[in-house]
Write a protein that holds these residues in place. Structure first.
Motif, mmCIF file in Angstrom:
data_model
loop_
_atom_site.group_PDB
_atom_site.id
_atom_site.type_symbol
_atom_site.label_atom_id
_atom_site.label_comp_id
_atom_site.label_asym_id
_atom_site.label_seq_id
_atom_site.Cartn_x
_atom_site.Cartn_y
_atom_site.Cartn_z
ATOM 1 N N HIS A 53 0.791 -1.243 0.000
ATOM 2 C CA HIS A 53 0.000 0.000 0.000
ATOM 3 C C HIS A 53 0.820 1.289 0.000
ATOM 4 O O HIS A 53 0.236 2.352 0.141
ATOM 5 C CB HIS A 53 -0.988 0.045 1.171
ATOM 6 N N GLN A 54 2.156 1.204 -0.112
ATOM 7 C CA GLN A 54 2.912 2.458 -0.212
ATOM 8 C C GLN A 54 2.435 3.192 -1.460
ATOM 9 O O GLN A 54 2.315 2.595 -2.520
ATOM 10 C CB GLN A 54 4.412 2.201 -0.331
ATOM 11 N N ASN A 55 2.173 4.454 -1.325
ATOM 12 C CA ASN A 55 1.626 5.220 -2.431
ATOM 13 C C ASN A 55 2.510 6.441 -2.668
ATOM 14 O O ASN A 55 2.471 7.384 -1.864
ATOM 15 C CB ASN A 55 0.193 5.635 -2.108
ATOM 16 N N PRO A 56 3.263 6.450 -3.767
ATOM 17 C CA PRO A 56 4.145 7.591 -4.029
ATOM 18 C C PRO A 56 3.403 8.923 -4.060
ATOM 19 O O PRO A 56 3.952 9.946 -3.654
ATOM 20 C CB PRO A 56 4.744 7.277 -5.403
ATOM 21 N N ALA A 57 2.151 8.920 -4.497
ATOM 22 C CA ALA A 57 1.375 10.158 -4.582
ATOM 23 C C ALA A 57 1.029 10.708 -3.203
ATOM 24 O O ALA A 57 0.634 11.870 -3.085
ATOM 25 C CB ALA A 57 0.094 9.922 -5.388
ATOM 26 N N GLU A 58 1.161 9.893 -2.154
ATOM 27 C CA GLU A 58 0.835 10.342 -0.795
ATOM 28 C C GLU A 58 2.074 10.721 0.012
ATOM 29 O O GLU A 58 1.978 10.999 1.201
ATOM 30 C CB GLU A 58 0.017 9.276 -0.073
ATOM 31 N N LEU A 59 3.232 10.746 -0.663
ATOM 32 C CA LEU A 59 4.462 11.146 0.014
ATOM 33 C C LEU A 59 4.873 12.539 -0.442
ATOM 34 O O LEU A 59 4.805 12.848 -1.631
ATOM 35 C CB LEU A 59 5.597 10.173 -0.313
ATOM 36 N N ARG A 60 5.297 13.350 0.494
ATOM 37 C CA ARG A 60 5.829 14.657 0.138
ATOM 38 C C ARG A 60 7.048 14.440 -0.764
ATOM 39 O O ARG A 60 7.773 13.453 -0.606
ATOM 40 C CB ARG A 60 6.183 15.431 1.404
ATOM 41 N N PRO A 61 7.286 15.339 -1.721
ATOM 42 C CA PRO A 61 8.351 15.128 -2.721
ATOM 43 C C PRO A 61 9.716 14.802 -2.128
ATOM 44 O O PRO A 61 10.439 13.961 -2.677
ATOM 45 C CB PRO A 61 8.384 16.453 -3.494
ATOM 46 N N ALA A 104 6.205 12.628 6.688
ATOM 47 C CA ALA A 104 6.401 12.344 5.270
ATOM 48 C C ALA A 104 5.146 12.404 4.405
ATOM 49 O O ALA A 104 5.249 12.451 3.182
ATOM 50 C CB ALA A 104 7.045 10.956 5.120
ATOM 51 N N LEU A 105 3.964 12.393 4.978
ATOM 52 C CA LEU A 105 2.742 12.330 4.177
ATOM 53 C C LEU A 105 2.331 13.695 3.629
ATOM 54 O O LEU A 105 2.542 14.723 4.272
ATOM 55 C CB LEU A 105 1.590 11.775 5.023
ATOM 56 N N THR A 106 1.693 13.679 2.470
ATOM 57 C CA THR A 106 1.132 14.908 1.898
ATOM 58 C C THR A 106 -0.123 15.306 2.672
ATOM 59 O O THR A 106 -0.707 14.492 3.400
ATOM 60 C CB THR A 106 0.732 14.698 0.426
ATOM 61 N N ALA A 107 -0.550 16.541 2.467
ATOM 62 C CA ALA A 107 -1.793 17.009 3.084
ATOM 63 C C ALA A 107 -2.961 16.136 2.639
ATOM 64 O O ALA A 107 -3.836 15.796 3.444
ATOM 65 C CB ALA A 107 -2.040 18.475 2.728
ATOM 66 N N GLY A 108 -2.990 15.740 1.361
ATOM 67 C CA GLY A 108 -4.067 14.887 0.866
ATOM 68 C C GLY A 108 -4.097 13.543 1.569
ATOM 69 O O GLY A 108 -5.180 13.010 1.874
ATOM 70 N N ALA A 109 -2.931 12.969 1.833
ATOM 71 C CA ALA A 109 -2.863 11.688 2.542
ATOM 72 C C ALA A 109 -3.334 11.839 3.988
ATOM 73 O O ALA A 109 -4.040 10.970 4.514
ATOM 74 C CB ALA A 109 -1.443 11.132 2.492
ATOM 75 N N ILE A 110 -2.951 12.939 4.618
ATOM 76 C CA ILE A 110 -3.394 13.178 5.989
ATOM 77 C C ILE A 110 -4.911 13.312 6.013
ATOM 78 O O ILE A 110 -5.587 12.719 6.861
ATOM 79 C CB ILE A 110 -2.723 14.438 6.571
ATOM 80 N N GLU A 111 -5.457 14.048 5.063
ATOM 81 C CA GLU A 111 -6.911 14.239 5.011
ATOM 82 C C GLU A 111 -7.631 12.913 4.766
ATOM 83 O O GLU A 111 -8.646 12.620 5.396
ATOM 84 C CB GLU A 111 -7.280 15.252 3.927
ATOM 85 N N ARG A 112 -7.089 12.091 3.873
ATOM 86 C CA ARG A 112 -7.699 10.788 3.605
ATOM 87 C C ARG A 112 -7.687 9.925 4.866
ATOM 88 O O ARG A 112 -8.691 9.304 5.216
ATOM 89 C CB ARG A 112 -6.971 10.078 2.454
ATOM 90 N N ARG A 113 -6.584 9.893 5.565
ATOM 91 C CA ARG A 113 -6.515 9.116 6.807
ATOM 92 C C ARG A 113 -7.468 9.691 7.855
ATOM 93 O O ARG A 113 -8.105 8.948 8.594
ATOM 94 C CB ARG A 113 -5.081 9.079 7.348
ATOM 95 N N PHE A 114 -7.535 11.004 7.918
ATOM 96 C CA PHE A 114 -8.403 11.663 8.893
ATOM 97 C C PHE A 114 -9.848 11.209 8.725
ATOM 98 O O PHE A 114 -10.542 10.920 9.697
ATOM 99 C CB PHE A 114 -8.285 13.188 8.726
ATOM 100 N N HIS A 115 -10.313 11.137 7.484
ATOM 101 C CA HIS A 115 -11.714 10.800 7.215
ATOM 102 C C HIS A 115 -11.966 9.302 7.034
ATOM 103 O O HIS A 115 -13.120 8.901 6.856
ATOM 104 C CB HIS A 115 -12.198 11.544 5.966
#
Length: 183
Positions: A53-61, A104-115
């Protein structure tokens, strides 16, 4: 005391923690967790790098370069011991997003986990990480598989080195994180 448990986390996050590039994890829980979700059941544990489940799109650059294929399929390579310095259950998305620069997570990844699962919260764990002098290598067993956070381990013999971050830096991070989560 030697922990008898490991916490599964993306390999990229484990690398960032073990190198001292990060000291914070934002957790929600795996799909096989209980209805209540992830809980901080242990205050000391091994880091268990997972490649699932590692997702490159959910990692900060700046963390994307850490992505790699599993170097030892069928084996678990435990790189470090971690101790919980502080834990916060964050129930405000705005405050959870304020933690983005600290991990290391992007804002989008944090939001997805949050919800995730319609339960608006995440845990933020500040960790003191001690790399192992030599990573502990275990054969992966069926009991270790699945989308769970905590994995009980058979006896692991490993020598932990000094923490990757000095105590003064950890204290500074603790204060910054508390300001972020408390508003």
């Amino acid at each position: 005391m030697t922990p008898s448990t490991a916490l599964k986390e993306w390999d990229t996050q484990c690398q960032a923690l073990t190198s001292g590039t990060s000291a914070l994890l934002i957790r929600k829980g795996g799909i096989m967790e209980t209805h209540a979700g992830f809980e901080v059941e242990h205050r000391a544990f091994y880091l268990y790098p997972t490649f699932l489940h590692q997702n490159p799109a959910e990692l900060r650059p700046e963390f994307a370069a850490l992505l790699r294929d599993d170097p030892q399929p069928g084996r678990i390579v435990l790189p470090a011991l971690a101790e919980v310095v502080a834990v916060h259950k964050v129930e405000s998305l705005e405050r959870a997003l304020a933690l983005e620069p600290h991990q290391a997570l992007t804002a989008g990844a944090i939001e997805r986990r949050f919800h995730y699962r319609g339960r608006p919260w995440v845990h933020a764990l500040l960790l003191r990480v001690r790399p192992l002098a030599r990573p502990a290598v275990l054969e992966e067993t069926p009991e270790m598989l699945g989308c769970v956070s905590w994995v009980p381990l058979a006896e692991v013999t490993a020598e932990a080195q000094a923490p990757v971050l000095p105590e003064a830096r950890l204290e500074q991070l603790r204060e910054e994180i508390e300001r972020a989560v408390n508003g």
